[in-house]
Design a protein around this motif. Structure first.
Motif, PDB file in Angstrom:
ATOM      1  N   ALA A  29      15.656 -21.688  -0.914  1.00 53.33           N
ATOM      2  CA  ALA A  29      14.871 -22.138   0.236  1.00 53.33           C
ATOM      3  C   ALA A  29      13.725 -21.185   0.558  1.00 53.33           C
ATOM      4  CB  ALA A  29      15.779 -22.305   1.455  1.00 53.33           C
ATOM      5  N   ALA A  30      13.974 -19.883   0.461  1.00 54.33           N
ATOM      6  CA  ALA A  30      12.941 -18.896   0.791  1.00 54.33           C
ATOM      7  C   ALA A  30      11.788 -18.962  -0.212  1.00 54.33           C
ATOM      8  CB  ALA A  30      13.539 -17.492   0.823  1.00 54.33           C
ATOM      9  N   ILE A  31      12.121 -18.992  -1.511  1.00 55.21           N
ATOM     10  CA  ILE A  31      11.091 -19.058  -2.547  1.00 55.21           C
ATOM     11  C   ILE A  31      10.381 -20.409  -2.517  1.00 55.21           C
ATOM     12  CG2 ILE A  31      10.648 -18.941  -5.018  1.00 55.21           C
ATOM     13  CD1 ILE A  31      11.394 -16.273  -3.920  1.00 55.21           C
ATOM     14  N   GLU A  32      11.143 -21.471  -2.239  1.00 52.95           N
ATOM     15  CA  GLU A  32      10.552 -22.809  -2.177  1.00 52.95           C
ATOM     16  C   GLU A  32       9.526 -22.898  -1.044  1.00 52.95           C
ATOM     17  OE1 GLU A  32      11.999 -27.501  -1.934  1.00 52.95           O
ATOM     18  OE2 GLU A  32      13.431 -25.863  -1.564  1.00 52.95           O
ATOM     19  N   ALA A  33       9.878 -22.351   0.126  1.00 52.92           N
ATOM     20  CA  ALA A  33       8.938 -22.364   1.255  1.00 52.92           C
ATOM     21  C   ALA A  33       7.698 -21.544   0.938  1.00 52.92           C
ATOM     22  CB  ALA A  33       9.646 -21.818   2.505  1.00 52.92           C
ATOM     23  N   PHE A  34       7.910 -20.437   0.237  1.00 54.67           N
ATOM     24  CA  PHE A  34       6.793 -19.589  -0.164  1.00 54.67           C
ATOM     25  C   PHE A  34       5.871 -20.344  -1.109  1.00 54.67           C
ATOM     26  CE2 PHE A  34       5.387 -16.165  -3.226  1.00 54.67           C
ATOM     27  CZ  PHE A  34       4.410 -15.634  -2.403  1.00 54.67           C
ATOM     28  N   GLY A  35       6.468 -21.047  -2.071  1.00 55.36           N
ATOM     29  CA  GLY A  35       5.676 -21.820  -3.015  1.00 55.36           C
ATOM     30  C   GLY A  35       4.910 -22.939  -2.335  1.00 55.36           C
ATOM     31  N   ASP A  36       5.558 -23.623  -1.375  1.00 53.60           N
ATOM     32  CA  ASP A  36       4.889 -24.704  -0.649  1.00 53.60           C
ATOM     33  C   ASP A  36       3.687 -24.175   0.130  1.00 53.60           C
ATOM     34  OD1 ASP A  36       6.726 -26.491  -1.627  1.00 53.60           O
ATOM     35  OD2 ASP A  36       7.978 -26.493   0.188  1.00 53.60           O
ATOM     36  N   ARG A  37       3.855 -22.990   0.725  1.00 53.86           N
ATOM     37  CA  ARG A  37       2.755 -22.400   1.486  1.00 53.86           C
ATOM     38  C   ARG A  37       1.568 -22.087   0.577  1.00 53.86           C
ATOM     39  NH1 ARG A  37       1.999 -17.064   3.060  1.00 53.86           N
ATOM     40  NH2 ARG A  37       4.135 -16.496   2.489  1.00 53.86           N
ATOM     41  N   LEU A  38       1.854 -21.565  -0.623  1.00 55.79           N
ATOM     42  CA  LEU A  38       0.780 -21.273  -1.566  1.00 55.79           C
ATOM     43  C   LEU A  38       0.122 -22.559  -2.076  1.00 55.79           C
ATOM     44  CD1 LEU A  38       2.353 -18.378  -3.686  1.00 55.79           C
ATOM     45  CD2 LEU A  38       0.631 -18.200  -1.883  1.00 55.79           C
ATOM     46  N   ALA A  39       0.937 -23.600  -2.269  1.00 56.05           N
ATOM     47  CA  ALA A  39       0.392 -24.872  -2.743  1.00 56.05           C
ATOM     48  C   ALA A  39      -0.564 -25.475  -1.707  1.00 56.05           C
ATOM     49  CB  ALA A  39       1.530 -25.849  -3.050  1.00 56.05           C
ATOM     50  N   LYS A  40      -0.220 -25.349  -0.437  1.00 60.92           N
ATOM     51  CA  LYS A  40      -1.088 -25.868   0.624  1.00 60.92           C
ATOM     52  C   LYS A  40      -2.407 -25.105   0.687  1.00 60.92           C
ATOM     53  CE  LYS A  40       2.648 -27.628   3.546  1.00 60.92           C
ATOM     54  NZ  LYS A  40       3.380 -27.463   4.828  1.00 60.92           N
ATOM     55  N   ARG A  41      -2.387 -23.876   0.201  1.00 62.52           N
ATOM     56  CA  ARG A  41      -3.619 -23.078   0.171  1.00 62.52           C
ATOM     57  C   ARG A  41      -4.428 -23.359  -1.095  1.00 62.52           C
ATOM     58  NH1 ARG A  41      -1.440 -17.135   0.979  1.00 62.52           N
ATOM     59  NH2 ARG A  41      -3.596 -16.689   0.280  1.00 62.52           N
ATOM     60  N   GLY A  42      -3.946 -24.316  -1.899  1.00 64.23           N
ATOM     61  CA  GLY A  42      -4.686 -24.722  -3.082  1.00 64.23           C
ATOM     62  C   GLY A  42      -4.437 -23.879  -4.314  1.00 64.23           C
ATOM     63  N   LYS A  43      -3.369 -23.084  -4.321  1.00 67.18           N
ATOM     64  CA  LYS A  43      -3.086 -22.236  -5.468  1.00 67.18           C
ATOM     65  C   LYS A  43      -2.579 -23.068  -6.647  1.00 67.18           C
ATOM     66  CE  LYS A  43      -4.129 -18.442  -3.307  1.00 67.18           C
ATOM     67  NZ  LYS A  43      -5.361 -17.688  -3.670  1.00 67.18           N
ATOM     68  N   ALA A  44      -2.960 -22.654  -7.841  1.00 72.13           N
ATOM     69  CA  ALA A  44      -2.541 -23.359  -9.054  1.00 72.13           C
ATOM     70  C   ALA A  44      -1.052 -23.146  -9.315  1.00 72.13           C
ATOM     71  CB  ALA A  44      -3.358 -22.874 -10.247  1.00 72.13           C
ATOM     72  N   LYS A  45      -0.482 -24.028 -10.131  1.00 71.97           N
ATOM     73  CA  LYS A  45       0.954 -23.971 -10.402  1.00 71.97           C
ATOM     74  C   LYS A  45       1.371 -22.644 -11.023  1.00 71.97           C
ATOM     75  CE  LYS A  45       4.668 -26.438 -12.809  1.00 71.97           C
ATOM     76  NZ  LYS A  45       5.000 -27.607 -13.675  1.00 71.97           N
ATOM     77  N   LEU A  46       0.595 -22.162 -11.994  1.00 72.03           N
ATOM     78  CA  LEU A  46       0.954 -20.905 -12.651  1.00 72.03           C
ATOM     79  C   LEU A  46       0.829 -19.723 -11.693  1.00 72.03           C
ATOM     80  CD1 LEU A  46      -0.577 -21.245 -16.240  1.00 72.03           C
ATOM     81  CD2 LEU A  46       1.846 -21.311 -15.573  1.00 72.03           C
ATOM     82  N   VAL A  47      -0.118 -19.787 -10.771  1.00 70.56           N
ATOM     83  CA  VAL A  47      -0.251 -18.728  -9.772  1.00 70.56           C
ATOM     84  C   VAL A  47       0.986 -18.702  -8.875  1.00 70.56           C
ATOM     85  CG1 VAL A  47      -1.573 -17.952  -7.755  1.00 70.56           C
ATOM     86  CG2 VAL A  47      -2.767 -18.783  -9.792  1.00 70.56           C
ATOM     87  N   ILE A  48       1.468 -19.880  -8.502  1.00 72.48           N
ATOM     88  CA  ILE A  48       2.667 -19.969  -7.654  1.00 72.48           C
ATOM     89  C   ILE A  48       3.889 -19.428  -8.392  1.00 72.48           C
ATOM     90  CG2 ILE A  48       4.222 -21.577  -6.490  1.00 72.48           C
ATOM     91  CD1 ILE A  48       1.765 -23.368  -5.993  1.00 72.48           C
ATOM     92  N   ILE A  49       4.012 -19.784  -9.675  1.00 73.49           N
ATOM     93  CA  ILE A  49       5.143 -19.271 -10.469  1.00 73.49           C
ATOM     94  C   ILE A  49       5.066 -17.751 -10.565  1.00 73.49           C
ATOM     95  CG2 ILE A  49       6.198 -19.225 -12.760  1.00 73.49           C
ATOM     96  CD1 ILE A  49       5.336 -22.150 -13.084  1.00 73.49           C
ATOM     97  N   GLY A  50       3.858 -17.208 -10.812  1.00 73.49           N
ATOM     98  CA  GLY A  50       3.686 -15.756 -10.885  1.00 73.49           C
ATOM     99  C   GLY A  50       4.063 -15.071  -9.589  1.00 73.49           C
ATOM    100  N   ALA A  51       3.683 -15.684  -8.452  1.00 68.21           N
ATOM    101  CA  ALA A  51       4.027 -15.107  -7.149  1.00 68.21           C
ATOM    102  C   ALA A  51       5.538 -15.141  -6.923  1.00 68.21           C
ATOM    103  CB  ALA A  51       3.304 -15.867  -6.045  1.00 68.21           C
ATOM    104  N   ALA A  52       6.175 -16.240  -7.356  1.00 62.68           N
ATOM    105  CA  ALA A  52       7.630 -16.331  -7.227  1.00 62.68           C
ATOM    106  C   ALA A  52       8.321 -15.296  -8.114  1.00 62.68           C
ATOM    107  CB  ALA A  52       8.096 -17.738  -7.593  1.00 62.68           C
TER     108      ALA A  52
END
Length: 342
Positions: A293-316
């Motif tokens: 849940a924590a990582i998922e919420a983090f990923g959703d927040r980055l996605a709303k900011r327009g971050k690319a999928k690979l950027v979100i995976i790297g951040a996770a």
């Protein structure tokens, strides 16, 4: 690694109180250089890379070079495991030992405008690097920890070979070749099963390793195999001062590239660290983005900011060693309330 024939006199040694020793390690021999106080004078010797040779090294430093062990700082380069017995032996003799990343010494060599590469010259470079940079002391892993690291790395090698064989079978047009490859693949799968069982038995047979695995498995997205690899590669969390250092060890901190007003490249993962740990966390980050849940919420927040999928995976990926370090350091199970949207 390359080396140079003359020191850069503009660099002030950071390790003047000690005698720097560089050892270039190969499977068969050890090339040793002991620097004098001014780094211009040195003594050198080559000895066999054996137990008798290491005893000879100890006596040579003690009697012929006439340097107290308390004043010695030995620097070796990580060289595929050949350096490990040497480092452990010298550590047991109460010498200060550093095992450095070859990228550091290679960069240092380039800064010295090196033109030669031989084992003795490499040893001298290591000694000079040790004297000027005073790298952090190396601490040996416990035997249980080292055995686990050897087994998990062996398991990774077997899985890599399994994947290679699968690809080769898919490309094969010859039934004879396919049958032979499938026979080898079956054997490797059996070895993987045996090694996975041996790893589990090894962890369960050591109370501290079993407790660490139990803690890591409370993190959604971290399974049994990944937990074992994190324990093996990350080691004792006490050797890191912060979660950021643990992430840096895995090469998961951002590397920025800006210069002046015209060069502004996108930050990327530094990848200066454990490639084995980084590879394992890649797949677990993908899993965590779905079930943690924590990582998922983090990923959703980055996605709303327009971050690319690979950027979100790297951040996770970067967040996972932070969380792993936290549960291991504090000795408490994962608590999602401590990571609201990370």
């Amino acid at each position: 690694m390359t080396a140079t024939d003359s020191p850069n006199s503009s660099d002030a040694p950071a390790n003047e109180a000690t005698r720097a020793v560089g050892i270039d390690v190969s499977k068969a021999s050890l090339e040793i250089v002991v620097l004098g106080r001014d780094a211009d004078r040195s003594v050198a010797r080559s000895i066999p890379n054996t137990k008798d040779g290491l005893d000879e090294l100890q006596e040579w430093i003690d009697w012929e070079v006439e340097v107290d062990f308390e004043e010695v700082h030995v620097c070796l380069e990580a060289s595929g495991g050949y350096e490990r017995p040497v480092a452990r032996y010298l550590h047991e003799q109460n010498l200060t030992v550093s095992v450095v990343n070859p990228r550091r010494t290679s960069a240092y060599a380039e800064s010295q405008l090196n033109r030669s590469k031989t084992d003795p010259v490499d040893a001298r470079l290591l000694a000079r690097f040790c004297q000027r940079e005073a790298p952090s002391p190396w601490q040996p892993a416990s035997s249980d920890q080292q055995d686990l690291k050897d087994m998990t790395r062996g398991l990774q090698s077997l899985k890599k070979e399994r994947d290679r064989l699968k690809n080769q079978i898919d490309r094969s047009n010859s039934p004879t070749v396919t049958n032979s490859l499938q026979s080898v693949l079956k054997s490797i799968n059996e070895q993987i099963d045996q090694l996975e069982k041996a790893i589990d038995e090894h962890i369960q047979g050591c109370r501290s390793l079993a407790r660490k695995q139990e803690l890591l498995e409370t993190i959604p997205g971290v399974g049994q195999t990944t937990a074992a690899l994190v324990i093996a590669e990350l080691g004792d969390p006490e050797r890191f001062e912060s979660a950021g250092q643990a992430a840096a060890y895995a090469g998961l901190t951002p590397a920025h590239h800006t210069s002046g007003s015209s060069v502004h490249r996108k930050p990327r993962l530094s990848k200066v660290g454990s490639s084995r740990l980084r590879k394992a966390l890649y797949f677990q980050a993908i899993s965590a983005l779905r079930c943690n849940a924590a990582i998922e919420a983090f990923g959703d927040r980055l996605a709303k900011r327009g971050k690319a999928k690979l950027v979100i995976i790297g951040a996770a990926m970067r967040k996972l060693p932070h969380i792993c370090y936290g549960v291991l350091k504090n000795g408490t199970p994962f608590n999602p309330s401590l990571h609201p949207g990370t």
